[in-house]
Design an enzyme around this catalytic site. Sequence first.
Site, mmCIF file in Angstrom:
data_model
loop_
_atom_site.group_PDB
_atom_site.id
_atom_site.type_symbol
_atom_site.label_atom_id
_atom_site.label_comp_id
_atom_site.label_asym_id
_atom_site.label_seq_id
_atom_site.Cartn_x
_atom_site.Cartn_y
_atom_site.Cartn_z
ATOM 1 C CB CYS A 44 -0.917 0.035 1.227
ATOM 2 S SG CYS A 44 -1.629 -1.558 1.672
ATOM 3 C CB CYS A 47 -0.704 3.899 -4.221
ATOM 4 S SG CYS A 47 -0.275 3.026 -5.728
ATOM 5 C CG HIS A 48 -2.805 4.389 -0.278
ATOM 6 N ND1 HIS A 48 -3.956 5.037 -0.639
ATOM 7 C CD2 HIS A 48 -2.879 3.161 -0.844
ATOM 8 C CE1 HIS A 48 -4.710 4.224 -1.383
ATOM 9 N NE2 HIS A 48 -4.069 3.085 -1.521
ATOM 10 C CG MET A 85 -7.770 -0.364 -4.490
ATOM 11 S SD MET A 85 -6.470 -0.051 -3.282
ATOM 12 C CE MET A 85 -6.659 -1.546 -2.303
ATOM 13 C CG HIS A 328 3.685 8.299 -10.808
ATOM 14 N ND1 HIS A 328 3.754 7.889 -9.509
ATOM 15 C CD2 HIS A 328 3.748 7.167 -11.556
ATOM 16 C CE1 HIS A 328 3.850 6.568 -9.458
ATOM 17 N NE2 HIS A 328 3.850 6.113 -10.698
ATOM 18 C CG HIS A 370 1.061 5.154 -15.325
ATOM 19 N ND1 HIS A 370 2.014 4.375 -15.923
ATOM 20 C CD2 HIS A 370 1.308 5.101 -13.991
ATOM 21 C CE1 HIS A 370 2.813 3.863 -14.976
ATOM 22 N NE2 HIS A 370 2.406 4.291 -13.802
#
Length: 549
Positions: A44, A47-48, A85, A328, A370
């Site tokens: 996790c 991304c978080h 997700m 990103h 992306h």
Amino acid sequence: MKRFASFVLGSFVLGWGVIKAETKPPELTPEEMQKAAQIYFDRCAGCHGMLRGGATGPPLKPEIMRQRGIDYIKWIVYNGTPGGMPDWGKQGVLTKEEIELLAKFLMHEPPPPPEMALKDMLKTWHVYVPPEERPKKPEHKRNWKNFMGVILRDIGKVAIIDGDTKELVNIVDTGFAVHIFRSSGTGRYFLTIGRDGKATLIDLWMKKPDKVAEVKVCYDARSIDTSKYEGVKGNYMDKLAIVGCYWPPSIVILDGQTLKPLKIVSTSGYTYDTEEFVREARVASIVASHYDPAWIVSVKETGHVWIVDYSKLPDVKVNMIEAERYLHDGGWDSSKRYFLVAANMRNKVVVVDAKEKKLVAKIETGVKPHPGRGANIKHPKYGSIWCTGHIGSNNVACIGTDPKGHPQYAWKVVANIELSGPGGGTLFIKTHPNSKHIWVDRPLNPDNKLKREVYVIDKKTLKVIKTIDVIEDLKKAGYNMPENARIVHPEYDMYGKEVWISVWGRKDQPTAIAVYDDKTMKLKKVITGDWVRTPTGIFNVYTTTHDIY
Ligand code: DHE
């Protein structure tokens, strides 16, 4: 399991103090807390965020989690979302018990992660073959410029494959979950970076190419590059390397021949727009400038693109360009003057001029762009354009990148190419100057069929001309792949004639690398074997060295 957990236990005990009595989270034993923290770190945090502030995924602060409730969290972790997700439960990556544990863990304050100093890095630094003992010229007859590096993510290894003969040259132990390969300025060395912050240097001239040095410079990382400048300001080919860290948030500059860590620069700082302090300001993409002895570094949470001048080490000059938050992945335009990077949670692509060191544009392209490094095309009408796919919408957007020759199209979306079916899920897109095509994957689409497809786009018409179900092609050729397999990361060989694609499965399931003929778009060769476990990124030496995509 011990990698991250060892320091969590201490933090956990300290952490109890901050949990408010009136909203007491579910009880967890110290052992359960350790286990949950490791699951969070592995699945996790990317991304978080370690501190759960959110970035590519939403924030997961305990107060928000307690409001949502355990059942809601368990459902999301099991099933995933169309926004990107992953469906960790459905995929079989996490068991129901692990998901329950994770949901409870998210109700607690995040344990404070550890720091890392130069002396800690030096303890992990190993030079297996010193530069003076390395070959003076290639010790084998293979065409090493057409070698392919394949990440075998979950078994902590990478494979080097001869792109001409398709033979396996070697499997190199690199450590936990290598994320990307990059090539040194001359192409002789492959460098890898693992999610665990371990950098590895692989010499392709050795009789059996293997690692010659390694070092761990942080606990969590995604990017690495080398110095690629050669010109009036000096020759820096193969001299230096840089790692971009998620935690501790920093860049670390290394010797390019030995990976000895030389310099750490923290990237914690203030957001470009609201000027709020962010401790977890992580380093996302990095590219090496060809205009100056400098790297272009995307600092995700503050929204700055840094231009880091490495010519006066140990002094480092940083130009901080105000760009957009949640930077990103990104790459060069075809002239290698402009760096285009996705600010994915802002649905934008940011353009920075590496020559003038300034922001050029911010362009809305679709939901969560992306690009990987994107795809560059010379188009008859629009001139040079650069294209990206999206995680959250089913379009490939192309942006004009030629402000001199085609100013009317520069920094505008000139084409939106629709992929079939609902949702996005695209991660990577690739082309080659010798090819008429662009190849696009879709591994994050929740639909079982769409995540196995790749799309071939004609560079002239900018239309999808073929949809390929790779798993179906493999089945027809006699290779049955696991049901849950998805297709990821198309990569051209050095000539622009073949496209290599990974069949991404689970650690316990061997899969394959599918090689397509770019012209006929037909399956040409299947590389498989017991060693083909969780292949993800594939990198060609020649195209990676020269930033051709
Ligand atoms: Fe990646 C590139 C971060 C998930 C495979 N990935 C990048 C880059 C960043 C990044 C910052 C740009 C590096 C550069 O150019 O210098 N990736 C992250 C994450 O934070 C994220 C979302 C979640 C995580 O926990 O890691 C994530 N990435 C994935 C995957 O799930 C992929 C498909 C498989 C894996 O390794 O886990 C994956 N990322 C890749 C690959 C590239 C990449 C193959 C390089 C693409 C290229 O062609 O250059």
